[in-house]
Scaffold this motif. Structure first.
Motif, PDB file in Angstrom:
ATOM      1  N   ALA A  10      23.663 -43.855 -10.718  1.00  0.00           N
ATOM      2  CA  ALA A  10      23.710 -42.434 -10.379  1.00  0.00           C
ATOM      3  C   ALA A  10      25.102 -42.022  -9.954  1.00  0.00           C
ATOM      4  N   ASN A  11      25.502 -40.823 -10.306  1.00  0.00           N
ATOM      5  CA  ASN A  11      26.697 -40.313  -9.645  1.00  0.00           C
ATOM      6  C   ASN A  11      26.537 -38.899  -9.109  1.00  0.00           C
ATOM      7  N   LYS A  12      25.389 -38.281  -9.323  1.00  0.00           N
ATOM      8  CA  LYS A  12      25.148 -36.965  -8.708  1.00  0.00           C
ATOM      9  C   LYS A  12      23.728 -36.848  -8.189  1.00  0.00           C
ATOM     10  N   VAL A  13      22.787 -37.028  -9.121  1.00  0.00           N
ATOM     11  CA  VAL A  13      21.386 -36.728  -8.820  1.00  0.00           C
ATOM     12  C   VAL A  13      20.534 -37.956  -9.147  1.00  0.00           C
ATOM     13  N   ILE A  14      19.627 -38.286  -8.238  1.00  0.00           N
ATOM     14  CA  ILE A  14      18.693 -39.387  -8.483  1.00  0.00           C
ATOM     15  C   ILE A  14      17.280 -38.832  -8.391  1.00  0.00           C
ATOM     16  N   ILE A  15      16.506 -39.025  -9.450  1.00  0.00           N
ATOM     17  CA  ILE A  15      15.127 -38.549  -9.463  1.00  0.00           C
ATOM     18  C   ILE A  15      14.207 -39.761  -9.491  1.00  0.00           C
ATOM     19  N   LEU A  16      13.355 -39.863  -8.492  1.00  0.00           N
ATOM     20  CA  LEU A  16      12.479 -41.035  -8.378  1.00  0.00           C
ATOM     21  C   LEU A  16      11.022 -40.565  -8.414  1.00  0.00           C
ATOM     22  N   ASP A  17      10.353 -40.779  -9.547  1.00  0.00           N
ATOM     23  CA  ASP A  17       8.964 -40.341  -9.709  1.00  0.00           C
ATOM     24  C   ASP A  17       8.024 -41.471  -9.284  1.00  0.00           C
ATOM     25  N   GLU A  18       7.481 -41.324  -8.103  1.00  0.00           N
ATOM     26  CA  GLU A  18       6.561 -42.307  -7.501  1.00  0.00           C
ATOM     27  C   GLU A  18       7.144 -43.717  -7.445  1.00  0.00           C
ATOM     28  N   PRO A  19       8.324 -43.861  -6.820  1.00  0.00           N
ATOM     29  CA  PRO A  19       8.984 -45.173  -6.796  1.00  0.00           C
ATOM     30  C   PRO A  19       8.296 -46.192  -5.890  1.00  0.00           C
ATOM     31  N   THR A  20       7.465 -45.725  -4.955  1.00  0.00           N
ATOM     32  CA  THR A  20       6.835 -46.680  -4.042  1.00  0.00           C
ATOM     33  C   THR A  20       5.428 -47.068  -4.479  1.00  0.00           C
ATOM     34  N   ASN A  21       5.006 -46.539  -5.632  1.00  0.00           N
ATOM     35  CA  ASN A  21       3.704 -46.945  -6.181  1.00  0.00           C
ATOM     36  C   ASN A  21       3.644 -48.453  -6.346  1.00  0.00           C
ATOM     37  N   HIS A  22       2.522 -49.035  -6.062  1.00  0.00           N
ATOM     38  CA  HIS A  22       2.304 -50.473  -6.259  1.00  0.00           C
ATOM     39  C   HIS A  22       3.163 -51.338  -5.351  1.00  0.00           C
ATOM     40  N   LEU A  23       3.848 -50.753  -4.375  1.00  0.00           N
ATOM     41  CA  LEU A  23       4.680 -51.589  -3.520  1.00  0.00           C
ATOM     42  C   LEU A  23       3.974 -51.886  -2.203  1.00  0.00           C
ATOM     43  N   GLY A  24       4.232 -53.084  -1.676  1.00  0.00           N
ATOM     44  CA  GLY A  24       3.738 -53.421  -0.355  1.00  0.00           C
ATOM     45  C   GLY A  24       4.497 -52.634   0.700  1.00  0.00           C
ATOM     46  N   ALA A  25       4.015 -52.720   1.949  1.00  0.00           N
ATOM     47  CA  ALA A  25       4.600 -51.910   3.021  1.00  0.00           C
ATOM     48  C   ALA A  25       6.085 -52.215   3.208  1.00  0.00           C
ATOM     49  N   ARG A  26       6.435 -53.494   3.165  1.00  0.00           N
ATOM     50  CA  ARG A  26       7.833 -53.859   3.402  1.00  0.00           C
ATOM     51  C   ARG A  26       8.729 -53.342   2.272  1.00  0.00           C
ATOM     52  N   GLN A  27       8.265 -53.550   1.034  1.00  0.00           N
ATOM     53  CA  GLN A  27       9.067 -53.110  -0.109  1.00  0.00           C
ATOM     54  C   GLN A  27       9.174 -51.584  -0.164  1.00  0.00           C
ATOM     55  N   ALA A  28       8.082 -50.918   0.188  1.00  0.00           N
ATOM     56  CA  ALA A  28       8.138 -49.450   0.215  1.00  0.00           C
ATOM     57  C   ALA A  28       9.161 -49.007   1.259  1.00  0.00           C
ATOM     58  N   GLY A  29       9.171 -49.709   2.397  1.00  0.00           N
ATOM     59  CA  GLY A  29      10.148 -49.408   3.440  1.00  0.00           C
ATOM     60  C   GLY A  29      11.573 -49.585   2.929  1.00  0.00           C
ATOM     61  N   GLU A  30      11.767 -50.604   2.110  1.00  0.00           N
ATOM     62  CA  GLU A  30      13.105 -50.836   1.549  1.00  0.00           C
ATOM     63  C   GLU A  30      13.511 -49.699   0.617  1.00  0.00           C
ATOM     64  N   VAL A  31      12.543 -49.210  -0.148  1.00  0.00           N
ATOM     65  CA  VAL A  31      12.853 -48.089  -1.050  1.00  0.00           C
ATOM     66  C   VAL A  31      13.276 -46.863  -0.235  1.00  0.00           C
ATOM     67  N   LEU A  32      12.560 -46.613   0.865  1.00  0.00           N
ATOM     68  CA  LEU A  32      12.921 -45.471   1.708  1.00  0.00           C
ATOM     69  C   LEU A  32      14.333 -45.654   2.263  1.00  0.00           C
TER      70      LEU A  32
END
Ligand SMILES: Nc1ncnc2c1ncn2[C@@H]1O[C@H](COP(=O)(O)OP(=O)(O)OP(=O)(O)O)[C@@H](O)[C@H]1O
Ligand SMILES: [Mg+2]
Length: 252
Positions: free
Chosen positions: A168-190
């Motif tokens: 990315a260099n301007k805009v990042i679009i994340l469509d449901e990036p935390t789907n299927h992730l465990g709590a720790r991994q979802a936390g990492e995405v955030l």
């Protein structure tokens, strides 16, 4: 442009699929250094808006502005070139390719030298750089020469997110990036999203997990049946009022 800090914007966007109105006169803005949550029930139009923003779908009506300039995306490649990076809901990860090849999918490093751009890939450089890129954005994945098919679902998702953020260099679009992730991994995405914001990117975060949306976003846009029904600072929502905005139930 009226507002110098607006990075990405659509005005009056409409999109139908046959008789289905997926987007109806949608206005949407994103500023630099801002994380905007895009929420709504299944079928509300979120992924359709993502596809308009990423150049995958041409809208039937409306206008797109990046950095205050009118743009018409003829393909996702146009938007990518302009700095709009997208992780699609059905992410384009190729299971048979390695982690490194996935990170570089579509923009493979061609070895420089007297052969010039004859088009053979520098696999060693790709492996090295893929790892460096994923590390840079804070993603730990196992050896990048492993085929993605042999990673867990969460690790695969991490590769897809890492790829989007790394390029990315301007805009990042994340469509449901935390789907299927465990709590720790979802936390990492955030955490990755917060990090991207500090670098001045604009981030669009789509999720059905409302606590995540309330936690990580600055502003929330609610779509219902293809229309924007709310657009307000995240701090102005409670979990309950956000749910009501999404469903349209229980509103006076
Ligand atoms: N390729 C398509 N062909 C026909 N109709 C479509 C297509 N893609 C989406 N739709 C319809 O457009 C509307 C919006 O769909 P969209 O995928 O944008 O919703 P969404 O908000 O992303 O939902 P979800 O939360 O389930 O991902 C829905 O009614 C859907 O059935
Ligand atoms: Mg969707």
């Amino acid at each position: 442009m009226e507002n110098a800090s607006v990075l990405y914007e659509v005005r009056g966007v409409g999109k139908r699929y046959g008789g289905v109105v997926a987007l109806d006169n949608v206005d949407f803005t994103l500023r630099a250094g801002e994380v905007v949550g895009l929420v709504g029930d299944n079928g509300a139009g979120k992924s359709t808006l993502v596809k308009v923003l990423s150049g995958a779908h041409e809208p039937d009506s409306g206008e797109i502005y990046l950095d205050g300039q009118r743009r018409v995306w003829k393909s996702p490649h146009d938007a990518l070139e302009a700095g709009v990076e997208t992780l699609y809901q059905d992410s384009g990860i190729a299971p048979d390719l390695t982690v490194a090849a996935n990170v570089f999918l579509g923009r493979e490093i061609v070895r420089k030298g007297f052969l010039g751009k004859l088009g053979f890939l520098d696999e060693k450089a790709m492996r090295r750089d893929a790892h460096a890129e994923l590390e840079r954005v804070g993603i730990a994945v196992p050896a990048s020469d492993r085929p993605v098919a042999r990673l867990s679902g969460g690790q695969r998702q991490a590769v897809a997110i890492g790829r989007a953020v790394a390029w990315a260099n301007k805009v990042i679009i994340l469509d449901e990036p935390t789907n299927h992730l465990g709590a720790r991994q979802a936390g990492e995405v955030l955490e990755i999203i917060r990090h991207a914001r500090t670098k001045g990117f604009g981030v669009i975060f789509i999720s059905h997990t409302l606590p995540h949306v309330l936690e990580v976003t600055d502003r929330i846009v609610v779509l219902r049946l293809g229309r924007v029904v709310a657009d307000a600072p995240s701090s102005s929502f409670t979990p309950d009022s956000l749910l009501k905005a999404i469903t349209g139930l229980g509103q006076s």
